[in-house]
Design an enzyme around this catalytic site. Structure first.
Site, PDB file in Angstrom:
ATOM      1  N   SER A   5      -4.546  27.696  25.078  1.00 53.39           N
ATOM      2  CA  SER A   5      -5.431  26.691  24.480  1.00 53.39           C
ATOM      3  C   SER A   5      -6.756  27.325  24.103  1.00 53.39           C
ATOM      4  O   SER A   5      -7.487  27.835  24.959  1.00 53.39           O
ATOM      5  CB  SER A   5      -5.678  25.550  25.469  1.00 53.39           C
ATOM      6  OG  SER A   5      -6.805  24.807  25.049  1.00 53.39           O
ATOM      7  N   HIS A  30      -2.358  26.384  21.474  1.00 54.92           N
ATOM      8  CA  HIS A  30      -2.630  24.955  21.682  1.00 54.92           C
ATOM      9  C   HIS A  30      -4.032  24.634  21.147  1.00 54.92           C
ATOM     10  O   HIS A  30      -5.000  25.305  21.499  1.00 54.92           O
ATOM     11  CB  HIS A  30      -2.537  24.679  23.178  1.00 54.92           C
ATOM     12  CG  HIS A  30      -2.667  23.254  23.598  1.00 54.92           C
ATOM     13  ND1 HIS A  30      -1.594  22.385  23.633  1.00 54.92           N
ATOM     14  CD2 HIS A  30      -3.727  22.540  24.033  1.00 54.92           C
ATOM     15  CE1 HIS A  30      -1.997  21.202  24.065  1.00 54.92           C
ATOM     16  NE2 HIS A  30      -3.298  21.263  24.316  1.00 54.92           N
ATOM     17  N   ASP A  32      -6.867  21.684  20.761  1.00 56.40           N
ATOM     18  CA  ASP A  32      -7.295  20.400  21.317  1.00 56.40           C
ATOM     19  C   ASP A  32      -8.250  19.695  20.371  1.00 56.40           C
ATOM     20  O   ASP A  32      -9.390  20.115  20.200  1.00 56.40           O
ATOM     21  CB  ASP A  32      -7.970  20.631  22.673  1.00 56.40           C
ATOM     22  CG  ASP A  32      -6.959  20.979  23.752  1.00 56.40           C
ATOM     23  OD1 ASP A  32      -6.018  20.197  23.936  1.00 56.40           O
ATOM     24  OD2 ASP A  32      -7.113  22.027  24.399  1.00 56.40           O
ATOM     25  N   MET A  34     -10.463  16.488  19.552  1.00 55.15           N
ATOM     26  CA  MET A  34     -11.125  15.381  20.275  1.00 55.15           C
ATOM     27  C   MET A  34     -12.113  14.686  19.349  1.00 55.15           C
ATOM     28  O   MET A  34     -12.788  15.343  18.552  1.00 55.15           O
ATOM     29  CB  MET A  34     -11.865  15.924  21.496  1.00 55.15           C
ATOM     30  CG  MET A  34     -10.974  16.738  22.421  1.00 55.15           C
ATOM     31  SD  MET A  34     -11.857  17.190  23.922  1.00 55.15           S
ATOM     32  CE  MET A  34     -10.684  18.359  24.638  1.00 55.15           C
ATOM     33  N   HIS A  63      -2.842  18.989  19.839  1.00 52.99           N
ATOM     34  CA  HIS A  63      -2.969  17.873  20.787  1.00 52.99           C
ATOM     35  C   HIS A  63      -4.067  16.937  20.293  1.00 52.99           C
ATOM     36  O   HIS A  63      -5.248  17.293  20.320  1.00 52.99           O
ATOM     37  CB  HIS A  63      -3.298  18.488  22.159  1.00 52.99           C
ATOM     38  CG  HIS A  63      -3.499  17.509  23.262  1.00 52.99           C
ATOM     39  ND1 HIS A  63      -3.954  17.892  24.511  1.00 52.99           N
ATOM     40  CD2 HIS A  63      -3.315  16.166  23.341  1.00 52.99           C
ATOM     41  CE1 HIS A  63      -4.028  16.834  25.300  1.00 52.99           C
ATOM     42  NE2 HIS A  63      -3.658  15.770  24.606  1.00 52.99           N
ATOM     43  N   MET A  65      -6.340  14.087  20.706  1.00 54.70           N
ATOM     44  CA  MET A  65      -7.016  13.160  21.631  1.00 54.70           C
ATOM     45  C   MET A  65      -7.967  12.312  20.800  1.00 54.70           C
ATOM     46  O   MET A  65      -9.198  12.405  20.920  1.00 54.70           O
ATOM     47  CB  MET A  65      -7.752  13.961  22.713  1.00 54.70           C
ATOM     48  CG  MET A  65      -6.791  14.572  23.725  1.00 54.70           C
ATOM     49  SD  MET A  65      -7.549  15.931  24.645  1.00 54.70           S
ATOM     50  CE  MET A  65      -7.171  17.277  23.537  1.00 54.70           C
ATOM     51  N   MET A 134      -0.472  15.088  31.117  1.00 51.09           N
ATOM     52  CA  MET A 134      -1.844  15.542  31.397  1.00 51.09           C
ATOM     53  C   MET A 134      -2.033  15.638  32.906  1.00 51.09           C
ATOM     54  O   MET A 134      -1.793  14.676  33.647  1.00 51.09           O
ATOM     55  CB  MET A 134      -2.877  14.562  30.832  1.00 51.09           C
ATOM     56  CG  MET A 134      -2.982  14.542  29.310  1.00 51.09           C
ATOM     57  SD  MET A 134      -3.266  16.154  28.538  1.00 51.09           S
ATOM     58  CE  MET A 134      -4.810  16.679  29.300  1.00 51.09           C
ATOM     59  N   ASP A 172      -0.568  20.064  30.985  1.00 51.26           N
ATOM     60  CA  ASP A 172      -1.855  20.464  30.387  1.00 51.26           C
ATOM     61  C   ASP A 172      -2.999  20.031  31.289  1.00 51.26           C
ATOM     62  O   ASP A 172      -3.187  18.840  31.539  1.00 51.26           O
ATOM     63  CB  ASP A 172      -1.971  19.773  29.016  1.00 51.26           C
ATOM     64  CG  ASP A 172      -3.206  20.196  28.226  1.00 51.26           C
ATOM     65  OD1 ASP A 172      -3.923  21.100  28.671  1.00 51.26           O
ATOM     66  OD2 ASP A 172      -3.427  19.599  27.153  1.00 51.26           O
TER      67      ASP A 172
END
Ligand code: DX5
Ligand code: ZN
Length: 217
Positions: A5, A30, A32, A34, A63, A65, A134, A172
């Site tokens: 990540s 990965h 992330d 957000m 991912h 979020m 998670m 994760d």
């Protein structure tokens, strides 16, 4: 599978750090995403995914979020995401969202927060190519792994096996060389790590090696 990540990477040298993770044997990268709403933090969007796509041949595990992820699926698919992972908490029609991701040519992943029961996944388990559990509240790298979530990993493993699903079961949050074997034994087969890789005192390759050694014991 080990998914490195980039949330803990040095963004002034992102390309080099990605290359180092790739040559050290990371299986996936990965990313992330957000939005400052679903989670308190703000990070990256399709623009960074597109830059990662140019920097590596590794599959990009993206991912999301973010609230109403449907608005951005196409942009992330076009940017080169391999897998798009959405939170069940953000998708009123999770089955429809997963099907839409597949129609865009990506693998479809579903994830859930530590406080969300596994039963909320429902029939989405039949559709998902990947289920991400998670093991910290989403939002930040470097948080402490929640051991109480191991039973949820085992529960979802049983359900996936019952329906003969080939989906990856990924975890994760707070994954380290000290806990990765326990989550593997509970049935996870893909592991996201940021801090343990990008902040390993001996460097990125050593971080990946120390996780891999535990898996191959
Ligand atoms: C947390 C992110 C994770 C994070 C993991 O909200 O979804 O992917 O990067 O970071 P570590 O491995 O440092 O807990
Ligand atoms: Zn993540």
């Amino acid at each position: 599978m080990i998914a490195a990540s980039i949330l803990s990477a040095d963004f002034t040298r992102l390309g080099e750090q990605i290359a180092e993770a790739e040559s050290a044997g990371a299986d996936w990268l990965h990313v992330d995403v957000m939005d400052g709403h679903f989670v308190p933090n703000l990070t990256m969007g399709p623009f960074v995914v597109e830059a990662c796509r140019r920097a590596t041949k590794l599959p990009l595990d993206v991912h999301l979020m973010i609230e109403t992820p449907e608005r951005y699926l196409e942009a992330f698919a076009k940017a080169g995401a391999s897998t798009l992972i959405v939170h069940v908490e953000t998708c009123p029609d999770i089955n429809g969202t997963l099907k839409r991701i597949k129609a865009l040519g990506c693998k479809a992943g579903v994830t859930l927060n530590p406080a969300t029961p596994a039963s909320d996944l429902g029939p989405a388990l039949n559709i998902a190519d990947q289920v991400l559990v998670m093991t910290v509240p989403p939002g930040y790298s470097g948080q402490k792994f929640m051991p109480e979530i191991i039973s949820k990993v085992a529960e979802i493993r049983r359900w996936l096996d019952e329906i003969h699903s080939p989906a990856w079961l990924e975890v994760d949050g707070g994954i380290t060389a000290a806990n990765i074997s326990r989550v593997h034994e509970a049935g996870a087969d893909a592991f996201v790590a940021a801090y343990a890789i990008f902040h390993h005192p001996k460097g990125i390759a050593a971080g990946i090696r120390s996780l891999r050694e535990q898996l191959c014991k």
